[in-house]
Design a protein around this motif. Structure first.
Motif, PDB file in Angstrom:
ATOM      1  N   PRO A  51       4.829   4.609 -12.972  1.00 30.58           N
ATOM      2  CA  PRO A  51       4.323   3.730 -14.035  1.00 30.58           C
ATOM      3  C   PRO A  51       3.631   2.476 -13.524  1.00 30.58           C
ATOM      4  N   TYR A  52       4.068   1.943 -12.362  1.00 27.64           N
ATOM      5  CA  TYR A  52       3.462   0.701 -11.891  1.00 27.64           C
ATOM      6  C   TYR A  52       1.972   0.847 -11.584  1.00 27.64           C
ATOM      7  N   LEU A  53       1.479   2.064 -11.401  1.00 26.01           N
ATOM      8  CA  LEU A  53       0.050   2.256 -11.139  1.00 26.01           C
ATOM      9  C   LEU A  53      -0.790   2.152 -12.408  1.00 26.01           C
ATOM     10  N   PHE A  54      -0.135   1.991 -13.562  1.00 28.25           N
ATOM     11  CA  PHE A  54      -0.858   1.905 -14.839  1.00 28.25           C
ATOM     12  C   PHE A  54      -0.565   0.580 -15.543  1.00 28.25           C
ATOM     13  N   ARG A  55      -0.134  -0.418 -14.786  1.00 29.56           N
ATOM     14  CA  ARG A  55       0.282  -1.680 -15.402  1.00 29.56           C
ATOM     15  C   ARG A  55      -0.574  -2.854 -14.951  1.00 29.56           C
ATOM     16  N   GLY A  56      -1.837  -2.616 -14.692  1.00 30.17           N
ATOM     17  CA  GLY A  56      -2.729  -3.720 -14.377  1.00 30.17           C
ATOM     18  C   GLY A  56      -3.109  -3.763 -12.919  1.00 30.17           C
ATOM     19  N   ALA A  57      -3.856  -4.826 -12.578  1.00 29.33           N
ATOM     20  CA  ALA A  57      -4.391  -4.972 -11.229  1.00 29.33           C
ATOM     21  C   ALA A  57      -3.264  -5.089 -10.214  1.00 29.33           C
ATOM     22  N   ARG A  58      -3.427  -4.413  -9.092  1.00 27.68           N
ATOM     23  CA  ARG A  58      -2.427  -4.456  -8.044  1.00 27.68           C
ATOM     24  C   ARG A  58      -2.716  -5.606  -7.091  1.00 27.68           C
ATOM     25  N   PRO A  59      -1.688  -6.293  -6.617  1.00 31.19           N
ATOM     26  CA  PRO A  59      -1.940  -7.278  -5.562  1.00 31.19           C
ATOM     27  C   PRO A  59      -2.480  -6.569  -4.323  1.00 31.19           C
ATOM     28  N   ARG A  60      -3.200  -7.309  -3.520  1.00 30.85           N
ATOM     29  CA  ARG A  60      -3.819  -6.725  -2.336  1.00 30.85           C
ATOM     30  C   ARG A  60      -3.532  -7.600  -1.132  1.00 30.85           C
ATOM     31  N   THR A 107      -2.018 -12.800   4.077  1.00 36.40           N
ATOM     32  CA  THR A 107      -2.599 -13.375   2.868  1.00 36.40           C
ATOM     33  C   THR A 107      -2.672 -12.284   1.810  1.00 36.40           C
ATOM     34  N   VAL A 108      -2.483 -12.696   0.563  1.00 42.00           N
ATOM     35  CA  VAL A 108      -2.552 -11.789  -0.577  1.00 42.00           C
ATOM     36  C   VAL A 108      -3.464 -12.415  -1.626  1.00 42.00           C
ATOM     37  N   ASP A 109      -4.008 -11.590  -2.514  1.00 43.28           N
ATOM     38  CA  ASP A 109      -5.017 -12.092  -3.441  1.00 43.28           C
ATOM     39  C   ASP A 109      -4.456 -12.559  -4.780  1.00 43.28           C
ATOM     40  N   GLN A 110      -3.120 -12.596  -4.912  1.00 43.05           N
ATOM     41  CA  GLN A 110      -2.490 -13.121  -6.126  1.00 43.05           C
ATOM     42  C   GLN A 110      -1.041 -13.454  -5.810  1.00 43.05           C
ATOM     43  N   PRO A 111      -0.380 -14.265  -6.625  1.00 48.88           N
ATOM     44  CA  PRO A 111       1.026 -14.587  -6.348  1.00 48.88           C
ATOM     45  C   PRO A 111       1.895 -13.329  -6.352  1.00 48.88           C
ATOM     46  N   VAL A 112       2.860 -13.292  -5.442  1.00 47.02           N
ATOM     47  CA  VAL A 112       3.784 -12.159  -5.344  1.00 47.02           C
ATOM     48  C   VAL A 112       5.209 -12.689  -5.291  1.00 47.02           C
ATOM     49  N   TRP A 143       6.947   2.766  13.065  1.00 49.92           N
ATOM     50  CA  TRP A 143       5.912   2.380  12.115  1.00 49.92           C
ATOM     51  C   TRP A 143       6.486   2.320  10.706  1.00 49.92           C
ATOM     52  N   TYR A 144       6.071   1.288   9.969  1.00 50.73           N
ATOM     53  CA  TYR A 144       6.554   1.059   8.607  1.00 50.73           C
ATOM     54  C   TYR A 144       5.372   0.751   7.694  1.00 50.73           C
ATOM     55  N   MET A 145       5.586   0.952   6.388  1.00 52.76           N
ATOM     56  CA  MET A 145       4.599   0.601   5.379  1.00 52.76           C
ATOM     57  C   MET A 145       4.938  -0.763   4.793  1.00 52.76           C
ATOM     58  N   LEU A 146       4.034  -1.723   4.969  1.00 55.32           N
ATOM     59  CA  LEU A 146       4.185  -3.072   4.440  1.00 55.32           C
ATOM     60  C   LEU A 146       3.549  -3.149   3.064  1.00 55.32           C
ATOM     61  N   SER A 147       4.301  -3.656   2.075  1.00 57.56           N
ATOM     62  CA  SER A 147       3.740  -3.855   0.746  1.00 57.56           C
ATOM     63  C   SER A 147       4.312  -5.119   0.132  1.00 57.56           C
ATOM     64  N   VAL A 148       3.600  -5.653  -0.864  1.00 57.15           N
ATOM     65  CA  VAL A 148       4.051  -6.820  -1.619  1.00 57.15           C
ATOM     66  C   VAL A 148       4.060  -6.440  -3.096  1.00 57.15           C
ATOM     67  N   PRO A 155       3.252  -3.130  -7.287  1.00 58.78           N
ATOM     68  CA  PRO A 155       3.158  -3.272  -5.836  1.00 58.78           C
ATOM     69  C   PRO A 155       1.735  -3.059  -5.329  1.00 58.78           C
ATOM     70  N   SER A 156       1.479  -3.576  -4.163  1.00 59.38           N
ATOM     71  CA  SER A 156       0.211  -3.330  -3.486  1.00 59.38           C
ATOM     72  C   SER A 156       0.223  -1.955  -2.841  1.00 59.38           C
ATOM     73  N   ALA A 157      -0.955  -1.498  -2.442  1.00 59.16           N
ATOM     74  CA  ALA A 157      -1.010  -0.402  -1.476  1.00 59.16           C
ATOM     75  C   ALA A 157      -0.469  -0.932  -0.148  1.00 59.16           C
ATOM     76  N   SER A 158      -0.050  -0.026   0.724  1.00 58.99           N
ATOM     77  CA  SER A 158       0.628  -0.431   1.954  1.00 58.99           C
ATOM     78  C   SER A 158      -0.341  -0.577   3.120  1.00 58.99           C
ATOM     79  N   ARG A 159       0.069  -1.416   4.061  1.00 62.59           N
ATOM     80  CA  ARG A 159      -0.548  -1.492   5.381  1.00 62.59           C
ATOM     81  C   ARG A 159       0.474  -1.025   6.401  1.00 62.59           C
ATOM     82  N   TRP A 160      -0.003  -0.357   7.446  1.00 61.03           N
ATOM     83  CA  TRP A 160       0.897   0.092   8.500  1.00 61.03           C
ATOM     84  C   TRP A 160       1.128  -1.039   9.494  1.00 61.03           C
ATOM     85  N   VAL A 161       2.398  -1.292   9.816  1.00 63.88           N
ATOM     86  CA  VAL A 161       2.754  -2.234  10.875  1.00 63.88           C
ATOM     87  C   VAL A 161       3.776  -1.569  11.776  1.00 63.88           C
TER      88      VAL A 161
END
Length: 814
Positions: free
Chosen positions: A609-618, A636-641, A694-699, A706-712
């Motif tokens: 459901p979270y993929l249909f609830r508005g803009a995702r942070p990035r 850095t993120v493009d909106q408050p988290v 390796w892990y998936m980083l998300s906010v 949630p954001s899409a993930s970055r690998w760290v």
């Protein structure tokens, strides 16, 4: 209750609101520049109340120690607390110095008293905590405890590792959302190695964003924003996906081996493919051995260790079971190739695989090369790339098939009671296992321990909470149907034990008939999502691969309840099915192996459901992909988290992935005055909470998206030694050493694969597949010639042995 806003309008409103906020901020700056300065008024407008009593440590009690604070800690160490004068303080007249001169174990810290001095908090709120400090030791962390209205005071989490500084420096960090049932917290700075630490000027303010929160859907609400959405891909998998592993390039390793296909095994046809969710394409991989029912886990460098597998199929007459391989291979995502390692000590069919805090892998259980239960524990040394030889740290204990062994923050392993085929282990069915000491301690409370076939256990988010949920299960040698029980355990408790959790929500069967009563699921999948909830999906009523259940829900660790009524996978997901999280936040589901021997190769993708609830942070930038333990990482993120996390990629088969975990990253908001927000994320110093790899980083934004993930990559240089909190040190039942159990192999518990248990008594094994040419009434003759008599039928008569339908197979009229 509030229904979610349409995503387009919601995103537009957010962008407009942010733009307006920037314009108003600019306008306010102009007005202030033209107005007479009033610094005191502006500071008062900005400042939230400090919730700490005696924050500057200025008030001393009768014991000459700051009021509302106490000396705390545990273990075997030599320490002194000293109240300094003004010369040693950051401000005012007093600070407190803590010195450790010897540390054999444990730590020391100064904390707020566990009474009204402890700051009151509101569940789901977040708080900014700060302190001025100086320390000579890198083994210094900011530690939180919380008061649970039901369970009392307990360790909550370590927020941040503090760097060495000779002059006072300010440490600030935001807490995770306060868990439900918490009314107060206490915190302080912990020193857990020799050195000197001074602290002064404590502060704590409510930092809760009053903006939108996770929307609540009423029972009658429908649509993707409440239920999510499933899509079945048009192109099926080219292999029977018995095993699925998320790779650190975002692709998915799908392993079949022989795929539960005797003809493929006889022909030496073993299969693997790599699926790319970005293109929906497949890449075939040469497969050197039969990895059917092997074990697998990601290594610290991102390669995949595959251990054991199928040496031979069970005898058709049920006289002997499957045999395990002792070969082992490493799969490299960079080359899509397997490379053989040295062999394990023994064969393993259905082995577990658990990543340890130092990067090694332990493996337990399964069937050996003679079809007996493997009693040899295995250890893979990731630094040498080889399995260690016999017989270091052996208990000679049989752990069953695919025993779920979860690594805890103190380095011990928790056997959850989840397994595959057969009765539970002796004792209570769950246990704490100290690999180094070779001791096993029974853990009480797991209900129906002998009915946990194909249940699934998951370390609930966040890993720092050390809570495990065990879901569903069955055993058709005990009872026909799977149950809907779940059990919860808090492994931080001094004497941990399972307590009943909420029952699994009911689903429905293929004909639309709803489940009722105690009807539940086996072959269930649980998937940790980046918003901190757990998706449970798939499953069947019977452990002999029949009667799929269509049901999916979200388990919320914060509330301890299931959010039922999600959209369901249109593809049955029973035996040999699995589900895993993709880096973009979707969930992939594969596999289904019904009792007729067929295999459904369709692939389903779930959009929560979270993929249909508005803009995702990035996440717009990250300073580094390489993260050391105890380090602070700037993004850095493009909106408050409101929170950030790391999720370990899945490696799942047979409802088993003991390495799945969500690691909370306490954050400090560095700058939120521009359109992008700068955050410092604090990684735990304890590799047992986040084994290297390796892990998936998300906010996650304030509205739960949630954001899409970055690998760290976690590991490398360690900023500080591991800090582990004490728990379960004095369990009611004393540990016992298991080194005197049988070393000659353990008979396989009843219920193993290869037998159709829908006929006769629990100790009878009617083979799944009869020899070619043995059909119809010849099957009863074949069974009678091997000592089988008339047998009562239980459920479906898949072999048509009860031709007169009187409830007795191979009776007089058959």
């Amino acid at each position: 209750m509030r229904r979610p806003s349409p995503p387009g309008r919601k995103a537009g409103r957010r962008r407009a609101a942010r733009l307006l906020a920037v314009l108003l901020t600019t306008l306010a700056s102009v007005v202030l520049a033209l107005s007479p300065p009033d610094p005191g008024a502006r500071a008062a407008a900005r400042a939230a109340p400090n919730l700490i009593t005696n924050p500057g440590l200025e008030n001393l009690g009768a014991d000459s120690f700051p009021t509302c604070f106490e000396k705390s800690g545990y273990g075997d160490n030599d320490h002194t607390f000293t109240v300094t004068g003004a010369a040693g303080a950051h401000s005012g007249s007093h600070a407190v110095e803590l010195t450790l001169t010897r540390v054999a174990s444990g730590d020391r810290k100064m904390m707020m008293l566990e009474n009204d001095c402890a700051p009151a908090v509101v569940p789901d709120h977040q708080y900014d905590v700060s302190v001025w400090y100086r320390t000579t030791s890198p083994h210094t962390v900011l530690t939180l405890f919380r008061h649970d209205a039901a369970g009392g005071w307990t360790w909550w989490t370590d927020l941040k590792t503090l760097p060495v500084t000779s002059a006072y420096d300010r440490a600030e960090v935001r807490t995770p959302p306060v868990p439900a049932g918490t009314d107060r917290i206490t915190w302080g700075v912990t020193l857990y190695a020799t050195g000197t630490l001074a602290t002064d000027d404590y502060a704590m303010t409510d930092a809760t964003d009053p903006g939108p929160r996770d929307p609540v859907c009423a029972a009658e609400d429908t649509g993707p924003a409440c239920d999510g959405r499933w899509t079945v891909l048009s192109l099926p998998s080219p292999v029977r996906a018995i095993h699925s592993v998320l790779l650190n390039n975002g692709k998915v390793l799908l392993i079949a081996g022989s795929g539960n296909d005797r003809d493929a095994f006889a022909a030496g046809t073993f299969r693997t493919t790599v699926f790319d969710p970005a293109t929906n394409g497949f890449t075939d991989v040469p497969t050197p051995d039969d990895f059917f029912c092997a074990g697998h886990v990601q290594l610290p460098d991102g390669r995949v260790l595959v251990m054991g597998g199928n040496k031979d199929y069970a005898a058709l007459d049920g006289s002997i079971s499957y045999k395990g391989l002792k070969t082992s291979y490493v799969f490299d995502p960079a080359t899509n190739r397997y490379t053989r390692t040295n062999d394990m000590i023994a064969g393993h069919w259905y082995p577990s695989a658990t990543a340890m805090g130092n990067g090694d892998v332990t493996s337990f259980g399964g069937l050996d090369e003679t079809a007996n239960g493997t009693v040899v524990n295995e250890r893979f040394d990731h630094t040498t790339g080889a399995w260690k030889g016999c017989c270091e740290n052996q208990t000679w204990s049989f752990w069953g098939l695919y025993p779920a062994m979860i690594l805890l923050q103190d380095g011990r392993l928790f056997y959850t009671g989840s397994h595959v085929f057969g009765n539970g282990l002796p004792g209570t069915g769950a246990s704490l296992y100290d690999y180094d000491k070779g001791t096993i301690t029974d853990v009480p409370g797991l209900r129906r321990k002998d009915e946990r076939d194909e249940s699934m256990s998951v370390l609930l988010p966040p890993a720092q909470d050390q809570r495990v949920l065990t879901v569903g299960g069955g055993n058709h040698t005990v009872t026909e149907n799977a149950h809907r029980l779940t059990d919860l355990i808090d492994l931080k408790a001094d004497d941990p034990g399972y307590v009943p959790g909420p029952d699994l929500p009911h689903g429905h069967y293929a004909d639309g008939t709803p489940q009722k009563g105690e009807e539940g699921k086996v072959y269930v999948s649980t998937v940790i999502l980046p918003d901190g909830k757990v998706l449970e999906t798939g499953g069947a009523l019977h452990t002999y691969r029949e009667k799929p259940v269509f049901e999916a829900s979200l388990f919320n660790p914060a509330s301890g309840a299931f959010e039922a009524g999600l959209a369901t996978d249109p593809v049955p997901r029973t035996y040999h099915s699995s589900s895993l999280l993709l880096p973009d936040g979707r969930v992939l589901s594969v596999g289904d192996n019904p009792g007729d021997g067929s295999f459904d190769r369709r692939i389903s993708i779930y959009e929560p459901p979270y993929l249909f609830r508005g803009a995702r942070p990035r996440i717009t930038s990250a300073a580094s992909r390489e993260w050391a333990y105890g380090s602070t990482q700037r993004v850095t993120v493009d909106q408050p988290v409101v929170k950030a996390s790391l999720i370990r990629p899945a490696a799942v088969t047979h409802s088993s992935d003991p390495n799945q975990r969500y690691v909370d990253l306490p954050m400090t908001v560095v700058d939120s005055t521009t359109l992008d927000t700068t955050l410092d994320l604090n990684l735990t110093s304890n590799p047992n909470l986040a084994p290297p790899g390796w892990y998936m980083l998300s906010v996650v934004g304030a509205d739960g998206v949630p954001s899409a993930s970055r690998w760290v990559h976690i590991g490398g240089t360690t900023a500080a030694g591991a800090h582990a909190q004490p728990f379960a040190d004095d369990p009611a039942a004393a540990p016992h050493t298991a080194k005197h159990r049988s070393t000659g192999g353990t008979a396989l518990p009843e219920g193993y694969d290869g037998c159709d248990r829908t006929y006769g008594t629990g100790d009878q094994c009617v083979p799944w597949t009869f020899p070619r040419g043995v059909t119809g009434s010849e099957r009863c003759a074949w069974l009678l010639s091997r000592g089988y008599g008339a047998m009562r039928t239980h459920g479906r008569d898949r072999h048509h042995l009860d031709r007169d339908h009187d409830g007795t197979a191979c009776g007089t009229g058959d």
